[in-house]
Design a protein around this motif. Structure first.
Motif, PDB file in Angstrom:
ATOM      1  N   ARG A 262      -2.812  49.848   9.901  1.00 42.70           N
ATOM      2  CA  ARG A 262      -3.691  49.169  11.188  1.00 42.70           C
ATOM      3  C   ARG A 262      -2.731  49.023  12.446  1.00 42.70           C
ATOM      4  N   LEU A 263      -1.515  48.319  12.100  1.00 43.98           N
ATOM      5  CA  LEU A 263      -0.797  48.063  13.306  1.00 43.98           C
ATOM      6  C   LEU A 263       0.243  49.013  13.548  1.00 43.98           C
ATOM      7  N   GLY A 264       0.329  50.090  12.575  1.00 42.23           N
ATOM      8  CA  GLY A 264       1.372  51.009  12.887  1.00 42.23           C
ATOM      9  C   GLY A 264       2.811  50.515  13.116  1.00 42.23           C
ATOM     10  N   ARG A 265       2.942  49.347  12.318  1.00 42.39           N
ATOM     11  CA  ARG A 265       4.304  48.842  12.069  1.00 42.39           C
ATOM     12  C   ARG A 265       4.647  48.483  10.739  1.00 42.39           C
ATOM     13  N   PRO A 266       5.852  48.301  10.526  1.00 41.12           N
ATOM     14  CA  PRO A 266       6.194  47.717   8.956  1.00 41.12           C
ATOM     15  C   PRO A 266       5.818  46.344   8.899  1.00 41.12           C
ATOM     16  N   VAL A 267       5.151  46.157   7.637  1.00 44.49           N
ATOM     17  CA  VAL A 267       4.750  44.828   7.260  1.00 44.49           C
ATOM     18  C   VAL A 267       5.458  44.399   5.862  1.00 44.49           C
ATOM     19  N   ARG A 268       5.886  43.347   5.628  1.00 42.54           N
ATOM     20  CA  ARG A 268       6.467  42.857   4.267  1.00 42.54           C
ATOM     21  C   ARG A 268       5.867  41.566   3.989  1.00 42.54           C
ATOM     22  N   TRP A 269       5.349  41.439   2.641  1.00 42.51           N
ATOM     23  CA  TRP A 269       5.016  40.440   1.951  1.00 42.51           C
ATOM     24  C   TRP A 269       5.875  40.059   0.830  1.00 42.51           C
ATOM     25  N   SER A 270       6.542  38.699   0.798  1.00 42.02           N
ATOM     26  CA  SER A 270       7.146  38.282  -0.377  1.00 42.02           C
ATOM     27  C   SER A 270       6.616  36.673  -0.924  1.00 42.02           C
ATOM     28  N   GLU A 271       6.235  37.144  -2.013  1.00 42.09           N
ATOM     29  CA  GLU A 271       5.519  35.962  -2.948  1.00 42.09           C
ATOM     30  C   GLU A 271       6.441  34.680  -2.789  1.00 42.09           C
ATOM     31  N   ASP A 272       5.883  33.687  -2.556  1.00 41.24           N
ATOM     32  CA  ASP A 272       6.715  32.397  -2.883  1.00 41.24           C
ATOM     33  C   ASP A 272       6.235  31.742  -4.152  1.00 41.24           C
ATOM     34  N   ARG A 273       7.023  30.827  -4.561  1.00 36.61           N
ATOM     35  CA  ARG A 273       6.825  30.471  -5.958  1.00 36.61           C
ATOM     36  C   ARG A 273       5.594  29.487  -6.281  1.00 36.61           C
ATOM     37  N   ALA A 274       4.973  29.202  -5.127  1.00 38.19           N
ATOM     38  CA  ALA A 274       3.878  28.439  -5.377  1.00 38.19           C
ATOM     39  C   ALA A 274       2.791  29.633  -5.635  1.00 38.19           C
ATOM     40  N   GLU A 275       2.782  30.629  -4.917  1.00 35.41           N
ATOM     41  CA  GLU A 275       1.658  31.874  -5.156  1.00 35.41           C
ATOM     42  C   GLU A 275       1.990  32.367  -6.505  1.00 35.41           C
ATOM     43  N   ALA A 276       3.170  32.419  -6.953  1.00 39.70           N
ATOM     44  CA  ALA A 276       3.816  32.939  -8.158  1.00 39.70           C
ATOM     45  C   ALA A 276       3.145  32.335  -9.407  1.00 39.70           C
ATOM     46  N   LEU A 277       3.086  31.007  -9.378  1.00 39.01           N
ATOM     47  CA  LEU A 277       2.808  30.260 -10.470  1.00 39.01           C
ATOM     48  C   LEU A 277       1.023  29.888 -10.200  1.00 39.01           C
ATOM     49  N   THR A 278       0.460  29.692  -9.283  1.00 41.45           N
ATOM     50  CA  THR A 278      -0.959  29.676  -9.242  1.00 41.45           C
ATOM     51  C   THR A 278      -1.681  31.137  -9.407  1.00 41.45           C
ATOM     52  N   GLY A 279      -1.195  31.996  -8.868  1.00 37.58           N
ATOM     53  CA  GLY A 279      -2.012  33.232  -8.836  1.00 37.58           C
ATOM     54  C   GLY A 279      -1.426  34.295 -10.057  1.00 37.58           C
ATOM     55  N   PRO A 280      -2.054  35.551 -10.082  1.00 36.74           N
ATOM     56  CA  PRO A 280      -1.387  36.474 -11.106  1.00 36.74           C
ATOM     57  C   PRO A 280      -0.110  36.931 -11.143  1.00 36.74           C
ATOM     58  N   PRO A 281       0.545  37.412 -11.986  1.00 35.66           N
ATOM     59  CA  PRO A 281      -0.088  37.522 -13.186  1.00 35.66           C
ATOM     60  C   PRO A 281       0.272  36.317 -14.154  1.00 35.66           C
ATOM     61  N   HIS A 282      -0.638  35.879 -15.069  1.00 38.07           N
ATOM     62  CA  HIS A 282      -0.301  35.100 -16.330  1.00 38.07           C
ATOM     63  C   HIS A 282       0.089  36.142 -17.364  1.00 38.07           C
ATOM     64  N   GLY A 283       0.634  35.616 -18.590  1.00 41.54           N
ATOM     65  CA  GLY A 283       1.011  36.075 -19.583  1.00 41.54           C
ATOM     66  C   GLY A 283       0.196  35.388 -20.862  1.00 41.54           C
ATOM     67  N   ARG A 284      -0.022  36.250 -21.976  1.00 39.65           N
ATOM     68  CA  ARG A 284      -0.617  35.570 -23.190  1.00 39.65           C
ATOM     69  C   ARG A 284      -2.005  35.081 -23.034  1.00 39.65           C
TER      70      ARG A 284
END
Length: 740
Positions: A262-284
């Motif tokens: 949409r913007l015609g520009r590079p976009v980056r997303w780096s997950e932070d630790r809070a996102e990694a613990l509360t969101g997917p993925p979980h295991g088992r």
């Protein structure tokens, strides 16, 4: 082959990584790159009434903010493998209509840097009307509350083996029953998920992602945005761990790609630790009910396992895992009657995905804990009971009642080696001494396991270069397994050249034409087999070319040490490559393999406090031919520590309203070097009969073998008859309560 196969070569990839000179997605410098943050649901289940981004858009240096309503053509998240389980259960990249777990993306905000993007994210206003929350899979399976209107909460159900007649249970000398819980775990990689998308005016894009399967990601993004595969280039730079959680195309990836386009520009997303613990993925995440029958001599007559698996709010990435548990349910034992029922159930937890071992640890835990319970009821030594029921070496290949065909194995040999290294008899004597004279009680626990490794086909190519070096191309994708070292060892062994002359190329879809990736312990077993064959084909192609050049029969042209030889004539592969490209491409698809092993653990439990101290862990793993035993040992240490984490420390916990308890690693316990016990690794070698290389999968065994060995040791320490009272993680309170 003796020159490099089996050599403990130092990993080539380590020096830049330990110096901090690695390049991860977060290190990339792409001109004009913007940073993304996500507005996420803080409600586990509810009707999404509104997402107001007006205030976010007004903030300085915010390039854009969009909810699903602003991007109506935003594609849904594709399933990883199973199409059946997702039917009627769409997973929008940005939520619309309803939210189903805390952390679900509602909107994407893009700004000049991450700090500004998070400021804008916090300015968003969201209106969600709460709905009833379902957290337990057994409860959700029978609930009238439906996460997806018109669809059952059971996303997938399958039966394996045949139902067992009641007379078997009635007439058996002994029947044991128990219930186990495989708790939800976080993947806790060093580097969380990350993606950078650089769009082109013609709609094509270059994507850098921390990923395990770049060609799968390419196919998913191309399909989602109506592009040809060659219009999407996926590059995987250095990866800080994956463990199964980076094989998928996650909703955030689609939203980032849509924003960049949409913007015609590079976009980056780096997950932070809070996102990694509360969101997917979980295991088992499995509830297990087991029943096992045996005769008076300890011969197992029947085994029944019912699995209710928590696959989270969307079944796209985890529904198939409990089916793997079902198929490997019988482990190392010849059991005549087996029935497994596995259900993948959607709940209001974050979606699950394969996690190191992916179904095999869950199955091993169920049967190994039950075998030890059976031994207790029969008054037999647990090692003797296992030997009495092992599949015998002469019975391979062995077709299990649940659908797998084991290729080879010597389970008693692995167990005997583990018992020797553990000093089993010595610890039993010490245990008896302490029970008689006092002192901190100790216990010994065992686990014998079988796992499945390798699935699908893999691409491999070997090319000779005019300068005398060689390039190996692989469709695998290293996320820390040491491919840069071990794959050249395979090629060098076949070509009979120095390993320093072989360079590996992988992780770039513009260079490697196709591939499957690295997961399920498949890299060496399948990717290595492809390179082994490609190197052999390269020699044969070179012999044919040399024969044509010298006007000789092909049989008159020999090969050794990188040279073609015919009488007094000599020509190197490099010289031949100088006259035209010399390359061999192969796609290998050997059948699945079944590594195995035995673990032993000795623990001490404080009877007043319930604290568990692991005194010793011994692991004997059989992964067939180990190309680089040092790398295999490193994988063993890593997976064993993760197994220790599941047994004693780790648990993704939810409040009754579906709110995750952990927001940082201060809230989620993982073992550190301070908690590591004495670890001893050994190996037996039963070569894979289905590949010339002889390798089976390695790297996940510790997650499979360590948890049940530790739990069995604690149960032995506490002298427990009711094993359902002892559930992982074995916190001090859990052990203290079970003892009483």
């Amino acid at each position: 082959m003796a020159r490099t196969i089996g050599a403990r070569l130092q990993r080539r990839e380590d020096p830049p990584l330990v110096r901090g000179a690695g390049t991860y997605v977060g290190d990339l410098r792409v001109r004009g790159c913007l940073e993304a943050a996500f507005v996420r649901s803080d409600v586990a289940h509810g009707e999404l009434r509104a997402v107001d981004l007006a205030a976010a858009r007004r903030l300085p240096d915010v390039a854009g903010a969009w909810s699903h309503a602003d991007l109506p053509s935003l594609p849904d998240t594709p399933p990883m493998l199973d199409q059946e389980s997702v039917r009627g259960r769409p997973w929008p990249a940005l939520a619309t209509g309803r939210v189903r777990y805390v952390g679900e993306p509602l909107a994407i905000v893009v700004a000049a840097d991450r700090y500004l993007a998070e400021d804008a994210r916090d300015a968003a206003r969201v209106d969600i009307a709460p709905l009833p929350v379902l957290l337990d899979p057994a409860e959700a399976a029978g609930s009238a509350v439906r996460l997806f209107p018109g669809s059952d909460n059971v996303a997938l159900q399958r039966d394996f083996g045949e139902p067992i007649e009641e007379s078997v249970w009635r007439d058996a000398a002994v029947v044991v029953e128990a219930g186990y819980r495989q708790q939800l775990l976080a993947h806790t990689y060093l580097e969380a998920r990350a993606i950078l998308v650089d769009p082109r005016p013609d709609g094509a894009m270059t994507v850098w992602a921390s990923h395990q399967a770049p060609h799968r990601l390419r196919a998913d993004l191309a399909g989602a945005f109506g592009l040809r595969p060659d219009q999407v280039r996926v590059i995987v730079p250095d990866v800080g761990g994956a463990f199964g959680g980076k094989s998928q195309t996650w909703p955030e990836y689609l939203a980032v790609a849509a924003a960049a386009r949409r913007l015609g520009r590079p976009v980056r997303w780096s997950e932070d630790r809070a996102e990694a613990l509360t969101g997917p993925p979980h295991g088992r995440g499995q509830n297990q009910r087991v029943r096992m029958a045996a005769d008076a001599d300890g011969r197992i007559l029947a085994y029944e396992l019912h699995i209710d698996a928590d696959v989270g709010a969307y079944p796209h990435t985890g529904a198939i895992v409990p089916m793997i548990s079902a198929m490997i349910a019988t482990g190392a034992y010849a059991i005549p009657r087996v029935h497994v029922r596995a259900r993948s159930v959607v709940t209001n937890t974050a979606p699950t995905a394969p996690y190191r071992g992916a179904g095999r640890p869950e199955a091993a835990s169920a049967i190994e804990r039950t075998v030890e319970l059976l031994a207790r009821r029969l008054g037999m030594d647990p090692a003797d009971l296992r030997r009495r029921n092992f599949i015998a070496p002469q019975d391979f290949p062995y077709a299990t009642p649940t659908g797998f065909t084991y290729d080879s194995g010597d389970y008693a040999g692995a167990l005997d080696a583990a018992l020797r290294d553990l000093d089993y008899d010595g610890w039993r004597a010490e245990q008896a001494h302490r029970r008689h004279t006092g002192g901190p009680p100790i216990g010994i626990g065992l686990c014998t396991y079988v796992e499945r490794s390798g699935v699908g086909a893999e691409f491999g190519a070997v090319e000779a270069c005019p300068d005398g070096t060689f390039v190996a191309l692989s469709g695998c994708c290293s996320t820390g397994q040491g491919h840069e070292t071990s794959f050249p060892q395979v090629v060098a062994a076949v070509l009979d050249v120095d390993v320093d002359r072989v360079r590996l190329v992988e992780r770039d879809t513009a260079v490697v034409p196709h591939g499957t990736g690295s997961f399920a312990s498949r890299s060496m077993q399948i990717g290595g087999a492809a390179l082994y064959r490609a190197a052999g084909d390269l020699i044969e192609t070179a012999r044919q070319r040399a024969a044509a050049t010298w006007a000789l029969p092909v049989d008159d042209v020999g090969y050794r040490g990188g040279e073609l030889v015919a009488g007094d004539r000599r020509m190197t592969l490099g010289e031949l490559a100088g006259a035209g490209q010399l390359r061999a491409d192969v796609t290998a698809a050997p059948p699945e393999a079944f590594p195995f092993g035995a673990y032993g653990a000795v623990v001490e439990v404080d009877p007043e406090l319930g604290d568990v101290t692991v005194l010793r862990i011994v692991a004997v793993d059989d992964c067939g031919v180990a190309v680089n035993p040092m790398i295999v040992d490193g994988q063993g240490y890593g997976s064993a520590v993760q197994g220790l984490g599941q047994a004693l420390y780790e648990h993704v916990r939810y409040a009754p309203d579906g709110t995750p308890a952990a927001r940082s690693l201060l809230d989620y316990l993982i073992p550190t070097v301070s908690e590591l016990p004495s670890l001893h690794f050994a190996a037996t070698c039963t070569p894979n009969p289905n590949t010339p290389l002889g390798a089976k999968g390695a790297g996940e065994a510790g997650c499979i073998g360590a948890p049940p060995a530790i739990v069995n040791a604690v149960a032995d320490t506490l002298d427990l008859d009711d094993r359902s009272a002892l559930q992982m993680p074995l916190t001090p309170y859990t052990c203290w309560s079970a003892a009483r």
